[in-house]
Motif scaffolding. Structure first.
Motif, PDB file in Angstrom:
ATOM      1  N   PHE A 156       0.926  -1.136  -0.505  1.00 51.14           N
ATOM      2  CA  PHE A 156       0.445  -0.500   0.477  1.00 51.14           C
ATOM      3  C   PHE A 156       0.587   1.630   0.399  1.00 51.14           C
ATOM      4  O   PHE A 156       2.063   1.323  -0.041  1.00 51.14           O
ATOM      5  N   ARG A 216       5.614   0.236  -0.421  1.00 50.19           N
ATOM      6  CA  ARG A 216       5.302   0.005   0.385  1.00 50.19           C
ATOM      7  C   ARG A 216       5.155  -1.673   0.845  1.00 50.19           C
ATOM      8  O   ARG A 216       3.662  -1.243   0.275  1.00 50.19           O
ATOM      9  N   TYR A 229       9.102   3.560   4.640  1.00 46.23           N
ATOM     10  CA  TYR A 229       7.745   2.872   4.131  1.00 46.23           C
ATOM     11  C   TYR A 229       7.497   4.951   3.373  1.00 46.23           C
ATOM     12  O   TYR A 229       8.110   5.559   3.203  1.00 46.23           O
ATOM     13  N   ASP A 230       5.696   4.236   2.973  1.00 48.86           N
ATOM     14  CA  ASP A 230       5.541   5.539   2.340  1.00 48.86           C
ATOM     15  C   ASP A 230       6.448   6.364   1.029  1.00 48.86           C
ATOM     16  O   ASP A 230       6.492   7.411   1.269  1.00 48.86           O
ATOM     17  N   VAL A 289      -5.061  -1.374   8.813  1.00 49.03           N
ATOM     18  CA  VAL A 289      -6.063   0.319   9.999  1.00 49.03           C
ATOM     19  C   VAL A 289      -6.794   0.180   8.957  1.00 49.03           C
ATOM     20  O   VAL A 289      -7.177   1.484   8.206  1.00 49.03           O
ATOM     21  N   VAL A 329      -8.676   4.457   6.040  1.00 51.41           N
ATOM     22  CA  VAL A 329      -7.385   4.678   5.426  1.00 51.41           C
ATOM     23  C   VAL A 329      -7.357   5.627   4.056  1.00 51.41           C
ATOM     24  O   VAL A 329      -7.256   4.031   3.243  1.00 51.41           O
TER      25      VAL A 329
HETATM   26  C1  BMA Z   1       0.681   7.089   9.049  1.00 48.98           C
HETATM   27  C2  BMA Z   1       1.976   6.955   8.091  1.00 48.98           C
HETATM   28  C3  BMA Z   1       1.112   5.894   7.125  1.00 48.98           C
HETATM   29  C4  BMA Z   1      -0.051   5.036   7.539  1.00 48.98           C
HETATM   30  C5  BMA Z   1      -0.852   6.038   8.324  1.00 48.98           C
HETATM   31  C6  BMA Z   1      -2.304   5.207   8.825  1.00 48.98           C
HETATM   32  O1  BMA Z   1       1.274   8.168  10.165  1.00 48.98           O
HETATM   33  O2  BMA Z   1       2.868   5.674   8.965  1.00 48.98           O
HETATM   34  O3  BMA Z   1       2.486   5.022   5.856  1.00 48.98           O
HETATM   35  O4  BMA Z   1      -0.566   4.985   6.274  1.00 48.98           O
HETATM   36  O5  BMA Z   1      -0.057   6.311   9.104  1.00 48.98           O
HETATM   37  O6  BMA Z   1      -1.938   4.408   9.364  1.00 48.98           O
END
Ligand code: BMA
Length: 339
Positions: free
Chosen positions: A47, A63, A107-108, A281, A284
């Motif tokens: 994602f 990621r 990440y991201d 999660v 989102v």
């Molecule tokens: C943020 C990041 C993102 C994530 C989002 C929701 O702080 O860590 O990578 O998608 O939270 O969990």
């Protein structure tokens, strides 16, 4: 006024026409999600990923949270921007002296081509906290990691796709070491991709609209248009069940990108679909990339859904810019320079 993308002609980006009954300026790909649980190897969930066009096809940095639930960045290729062949092993970065750069997590990612070089920015560990790592590649075989752009903690580093008045620019979001219950977007300038300074505040979370009241963070690489830089950004509100990530749009000045010209008061897309409201999660929608065709004005946005899937949505430059302009509400400090 006709709104035009200033950029490449990309006739083969993913696309679907807007459904007649859609009341939003952004509409989802009917084949979503485009990545699933356990896509390849031990990737688990893929994602919050970024793609660019290359040689008539597409490449991306993905990621992936593996079986230790620690994220790393994987390289992938695609003929159509929808079906992806993602490497089961993660990218092994090397520093400029040739030594492997090892980090507990990455990440991201965001990905952009500037002057013939591809740059990746992502969130990496820096002495126990997250900050914006930077790497470059010519061929997606060797990846050279440069120095981190900022001190800890910082997230959502997003480069502009060209120099502005001779300098590189990057948006970022200073944060805390955890799940950060605050956050505004800043922009920084660099002569060389190494030294970053002349920081300016761009946008705060104080805009009307609860959807972006907890924190905001830049998403895809800004898209240049004749009226300014179009940015998609995520906005977060804090409910009794935790954070909800939506995304909206703003338009920044082309020469002074710390100046917000327009900022849509409403979200453009919020979690609604099963793959957005349910997953690792829930709730989102986290955009990290966009493909834009200058000839037709079509835009395809890639966003992470529920920290589990990659999804696609579409809009046009005309529709999304008018959405920002016609609903525009600037927050305090959005319309003045804060050094
Ligand atoms: C943020 C990041 C993102 C994530 C989002 C929701 O702080 O860590 O990578 O998608 O939270 O969990």
């Amino acid at each position: 006024m006709e709104i035009k993308i200033i950029g490449k002609s990309l006739p083969n980006i993913p696309w679907q026409d807007k459904p007649a009954d859609c009341i939003f300026p952004v509409w989802r790909y009917t084949g979503n999600p485009i990545t699933e649980w356990n896509n390849v190897g031990k990737t688990g969930r893929i994602f919050n990923s970024a793609v660019v066009p290359k040689d008539g096809k597409f490449v991306g940095v993905f990621r992936a949270d593996g079986h230790k639930i620690l994220p790393q960045i994987h390289f992938g290729t695609s003929d159509d921007g929808i079906h992806w062949d993602i490497n089961p092993d993660y990218i092994h970065w090397k520093d400029e002296n040739g030594e492997e750069f090892v980090s507990d997590y990455g990440y991201d990612p965001r990905l952009v081509e500037i002057e013939g070089t591809y740059y990746i920015t992502w969130c990496s560990d820096f002495g126990g906290g997250p900050t914006i790592a930077v790497a470059k590649t010519q061929d997606f075989k060797e990846f050279t990691r440069l120095d981190n752009a900022f001190l800890v903690p910082n997230r959502n580093g997003v480069l502009f796709p060209r120099r502005i008045n001779g300098k590189f620019y990057m948006l970022s979001r200073p944060s805390d070491y955890g799940h950060t219950p605050f956050g505004d977007i800043y922009v920084s300038e660099s002569p060389d991709m190494i030294y970053w300074g002349r920081h300016r505040k761009v946008m705060s979370n104080k805009a009307p609209g609860w959807w972006q009241s907890t924190k905001i963070g830049a998403g895809p690489i800004p898209i240049e248009t004749n009226i300014g830089w179009l940015i998609f950004y995520h906005g977060v509100c804090n409910t009794c069940n935790g954070y909800v990530y939506s995304f909206g749009v703003a338009i920044l000045d082309r020469d002074e990108p710390w100046k917000v010209l327009y900022r849509g008061a409403d979200y453009a897309l919020t979690p609604e679909m099963p793959y957005e409201v349910s997953g690792f999660v829930p709730n989102v929608c986290f955009p990290c990339a966009a493909l834009a065709d200058a000839d037709t004005g079509r835009i395809a946005v890639y966003y992470g859904a529920a920290d589990t899937y990659t999804a696609l949505a579409f809009t046009t430059v005309d529709e999304i810019c008018k959405f920002a302009m016609e609903n525009s509400v600037l927050a305090p400090k959005d319309d003045e320079t804060v050094k």
